[in-house]
Scaffold this motif. Structure first.
Motif, PDB file in Angstrom:
ATOM      1  N   GLU A   1     -18.817   8.033 -26.801  1.00  0.00           N
ATOM      2  CA  GLU A   1     -17.374   7.883 -26.639  1.00  0.00           C
ATOM      3  C   GLU A   1     -16.683   7.617 -27.967  1.00  0.00           C
ATOM      4  O   GLU A   1     -15.612   8.157 -28.241  1.00  0.00           O
ATOM      5  CB  GLU A   1     -17.072   6.759 -25.651  1.00  0.00           C
ATOM      6  CG  GLU A   1     -17.420   7.120 -24.219  1.00  0.00           C
ATOM      7  CD  GLU A   1     -17.400   5.929 -23.265  1.00  0.00           C
ATOM      8  OE1 GLU A   1     -17.229   4.775 -23.724  1.00  0.00           O
ATOM      9  OE2 GLU A   1     -17.561   6.165 -22.056  1.00  0.00           O
ATOM     10  N   ARG A   2     -17.300   6.813 -28.796  1.00  0.00           N
ATOM     11  CA  ARG A   2     -16.695   6.496 -30.102  1.00  0.00           C
ATOM     12  C   ARG A   2     -16.741   7.705 -31.038  1.00  0.00           C
ATOM     13  O   ARG A   2     -15.788   7.940 -31.784  1.00  0.00           O
ATOM     14  CB  ARG A   2     -17.368   5.278 -30.718  1.00  0.00           C
ATOM     15  CG  ARG A   2     -17.000   4.029 -29.933  1.00  0.00           C
ATOM     16  CD  ARG A   2     -17.464   2.777 -30.538  1.00  0.00           C
ATOM     17  NE  ARG A   2     -17.070   1.656 -29.689  1.00  0.00           N
ATOM     18  CZ  ARG A   2     -17.546   0.442 -29.828  1.00  0.00           C
ATOM     19  NH1 ARG A   2     -18.411   0.170 -30.774  1.00  0.00           N
ATOM     20  NH2 ARG A   2     -17.141  -0.512 -29.011  1.00  0.00           N
ATOM     21  N   LEU A   3     -17.821   8.463 -30.999  1.00  0.00           N
ATOM     22  CA  LEU A   3     -17.878   9.682 -31.804  1.00  0.00           C
ATOM     23  C   LEU A   3     -16.795  10.661 -31.359  1.00  0.00           C
ATOM     24  O   LEU A   3     -16.136  11.295 -32.180  1.00  0.00           O
ATOM     25  CB  LEU A   3     -19.262  10.338 -31.699  1.00  0.00           C
ATOM     26  CG  LEU A   3     -20.406   9.590 -32.371  1.00  0.00           C
ATOM     27  CD1 LEU A   3     -21.741  10.222 -31.992  1.00  0.00           C
ATOM     28  CD2 LEU A   3     -20.232   9.576 -33.881  1.00  0.00           C
ATOM     29  N   ASP A   4     -16.588  10.757 -30.049  1.00  0.00           N
ATOM     30  CA  ASP A   4     -15.545  11.627 -29.512  1.00  0.00           C
ATOM     31  C   ASP A   4     -14.166  11.149 -29.960  1.00  0.00           C
ATOM     32  O   ASP A   4     -13.327  11.944 -30.382  1.00  0.00           O
ATOM     33  CB  ASP A   4     -15.640  11.669 -27.989  1.00  0.00           C
ATOM     34  CG  ASP A   4     -14.652  12.640 -27.386  1.00  0.00           C
ATOM     35  OD1 ASP A   4     -14.634  13.820 -27.803  1.00  0.00           O
ATOM     36  OD2 ASP A   4     -13.901  12.228 -26.485  1.00  0.00           O
ATOM     37  N   THR A   5     -13.940   9.839 -29.903  1.00  0.00           N
ATOM     38  CA  THR A   5     -12.661   9.268 -30.339  1.00  0.00           C
ATOM     39  C   THR A   5     -12.402   9.564 -31.813  1.00  0.00           C
ATOM     40  O   THR A   5     -11.264   9.816 -32.211  1.00  0.00           O
ATOM     41  CB  THR A   5     -12.647   7.739 -30.107  1.00  0.00           C
ATOM     42  OG1 THR A   5     -12.798   7.495 -28.707  1.00  0.00           O
ATOM     43  CG2 THR A   5     -11.361   7.103 -30.596  1.00  0.00           C
ATOM     44  N   LEU A   6     -13.462   9.548 -32.609  1.00  0.00           N
ATOM     45  CA  LEU A   6     -13.327   9.852 -34.036  1.00  0.00           C
ATOM     46  C   LEU A   6     -13.052  11.330 -34.296  1.00  0.00           C
ATOM     47  O   LEU A   6     -12.707  11.709 -35.401  1.00  0.00           O
ATOM     48  CB  LEU A   6     -14.604   9.439 -34.787  1.00  0.00           C
ATOM     49  CG  LEU A   6     -14.813   7.945 -34.962  1.00  0.00           C
ATOM     50  CD1 LEU A   6     -16.224   7.671 -35.483  1.00  0.00           C
ATOM     51  CD2 LEU A   6     -13.779   7.371 -35.914  1.00  0.00           C
ATOM     52  N   GLY A   7     -13.235  12.157 -33.271  1.00  0.00           N
ATOM     53  CA  GLY A   7     -12.974  13.586 -33.435  1.00  0.00           C
ATOM     54  C   GLY A   7     -14.178  14.400 -33.880  1.00  0.00           C
ATOM     55  O   GLY A   7     -14.017  15.505 -34.399  1.00  0.00           O
ATOM     56  N   VAL A   8     -15.370  13.853 -33.688  1.00  0.00           N
ATOM     57  CA  VAL A   8     -16.579  14.595 -34.035  1.00  0.00           C
ATOM     58  C   VAL A   8     -16.607  15.889 -33.224  1.00  0.00           C
ATOM     59  O   VAL A   8     -16.371  15.881 -32.015  1.00  0.00           O
ATOM     60  CB  VAL A   8     -17.841  13.734 -33.768  1.00  0.00           C
ATOM     61  CG1 VAL A   8     -19.108  14.553 -33.923  1.00  0.00           C
ATOM     62  CG2 VAL A   8     -17.865  12.552 -34.719  1.00  0.00           C
ATOM     63  N   ASP A   9     -16.846  17.007 -33.898  1.00  0.00           N
ATOM     64  CA  ASP A   9     -16.795  18.317 -33.247  1.00  0.00           C
ATOM     65  C   ASP A   9     -17.982  18.572 -32.328  1.00  0.00           C
ATOM     66  O   ASP A   9     -17.825  19.110 -31.238  1.00  0.00           O
ATOM     67  CB  ASP A   9     -16.722  19.426 -34.310  1.00  0.00           C
ATOM     68  CG  ASP A   9     -15.460  19.308 -35.139  1.00  0.00           C
ATOM     69  OD1 ASP A   9     -14.377  19.551 -34.585  1.00  0.00           O
ATOM     70  OD2 ASP A   9     -15.562  18.946 -36.334  1.00  0.00           O
ATOM     71  N   ILE A  10     -19.178  18.225 -32.795  1.00  0.00           N
ATOM     72  CA  ILE A  10     -20.398  18.484 -32.024  1.00  0.00           C
ATOM     73  C   ILE A  10     -21.248  17.223 -32.025  1.00  0.00           C
ATOM     74  O   ILE A  10     -21.547  16.663 -33.084  1.00  0.00           O
ATOM     75  CB  ILE A  10     -21.210  19.656 -32.625  1.00  0.00           C
ATOM     76  CG1 ILE A  10     -20.355  20.924 -32.648  1.00  0.00           C
ATOM     77  CG2 ILE A  10     -22.503  19.885 -31.838  1.00  0.00           C
ATOM     78  CD1 ILE A  10     -20.934  22.043 -33.477  1.00  0.00           C
ATOM     79  N   ILE A  11     -21.638  16.781 -30.831  1.00  0.00           N
ATOM     80  CA  ILE A  11     -22.512  15.622 -30.694  1.00  0.00           C
ATOM     81  C   ILE A  11     -23.829  16.114 -30.105  1.00  0.00           C
ATOM     82  O   ILE A  11     -23.886  16.524 -28.958  1.00  0.00           O
ATOM     83  CB  ILE A  11     -21.900  14.553 -29.770  1.00  0.00           C
ATOM     84  CG1 ILE A  11     -20.559  14.079 -30.330  1.00  0.00           C
ATOM     85  CG2 ILE A  11     -22.864  13.384 -29.589  1.00  0.00           C
ATOM     86  CD1 ILE A  11     -19.773  13.187 -29.383  1.00  0.00           C
ATOM     87  N   GLU A  12     -24.872  16.105 -30.922  1.00  0.00           N
ATOM     88  CA  GLU A  12     -26.194  16.499 -30.436  1.00  0.00           C
ATOM     89  C   GLU A  12     -26.856  15.256 -29.874  1.00  0.00           C
ATOM     90  O   GLU A  12     -27.141  14.307 -30.581  1.00  0.00           O
ATOM     91  CB  GLU A  12     -27.033  17.091 -31.567  1.00  0.00           C
ATOM     92  CG  GLU A  12     -28.318  17.685 -31.065  1.00  0.00           C
ATOM     93  CD  GLU A  12     -29.080  18.414 -32.162  1.00  0.00           C
ATOM     94  OE1 GLU A  12     -30.280  18.133 -32.287  1.00  0.00           O
ATOM     95  OE2 GLU A  12     -28.488  19.221 -32.877  1.00  0.00           O
ATOM     96  N   ALA A  13     -27.089  15.277 -28.572  1.00  0.00           N
ATOM     97  CA  ALA A  13     -27.500  14.047 -27.900  1.00  0.00           C
ATOM     98  C   ALA A  13     -28.953  14.020 -27.456  1.00  0.00           C
ATOM     99  O   ALA A  13     -29.388  13.039 -26.887  1.00  0.00           O
ATOM    100  CB  ALA A  13     -26.600  13.810 -26.692  1.00  0.00           C
ATOM    101  N   GLY A  14     -29.695  15.048 -27.667  1.00  0.00           N
ATOM    102  CA  GLY A  14     -31.088  15.053 -27.239  1.00  0.00           C
ATOM    103  C   GLY A  14     -31.324  16.019 -26.103  1.00  0.00           C
ATOM    104  O   GLY A  14     -30.560  16.963 -25.905  1.00  0.00           O
ATOM    105  N   PHE A  15     -32.368  15.768 -25.337  1.00  0.00           N
ATOM    106  CA  PHE A  15     -32.775  16.676 -24.280  1.00  0.00           C
ATOM    107  C   PHE A  15     -32.901  15.903 -22.973  1.00  0.00           C
ATOM    108  O   PHE A  15     -33.736  15.004 -22.860  1.00  0.00           O
ATOM    109  CB  PHE A  15     -34.114  17.329 -24.631  1.00  0.00           C
ATOM    110  CG  PHE A  15     -34.095  18.007 -25.970  1.00  0.00           C
ATOM    111  CD1 PHE A  15     -33.516  19.268 -26.107  1.00  0.00           C
ATOM    112  CD2 PHE A  15     -34.614  17.392 -27.087  1.00  0.00           C
ATOM    113  CE1 PHE A  15     -33.475  19.889 -27.336  1.00  0.00           C
ATOM    114  CE2 PHE A  15     -34.580  18.006 -28.329  1.00  0.00           C
ATOM    115  CZ  PHE A  15     -34.002  19.263 -28.453  1.00  0.00           C
TER     116      PHE A  15
END
Length: 63
Positions: free
Chosen positions: A34-48
């Motif tokens: 959520e915080r990465l999204d708030t910062l405007g990160v374009d792509i969040i690679e979260a694992g599998f």
């Protein structure tokens, strides 16, 4: 998209899990995402999601 735009690709939720002694629980992963999204990160690679029940749960809760 303008070629002058820098895109941010974050691997904290994937790569961070590979650090010895680092284990994030589901709620911690959601807060980070959520915080990465708030910062405007374009792509969040979260694992599998199939790699562990915890990863699966985090993916389901973030939908």
């Amino acid at each position: 998209m303008s070629k002058d735009k820098v895109q941010i690709f974050d691997t904290t939720l994937r790569g961070g899990e590979q650090v010895p002694g680092c284990k994030l629980n589901t709620s911690q992963k959601l807060v980070i995402a959520e915080r990465l999204d708030t910062l405007g990160v374009d792509i969040i690679e979260a694992g599998f999601p199939v790699s562990s029940p915890g990863d699966f749960e985090a993916f389901e809760l973030s939908r």
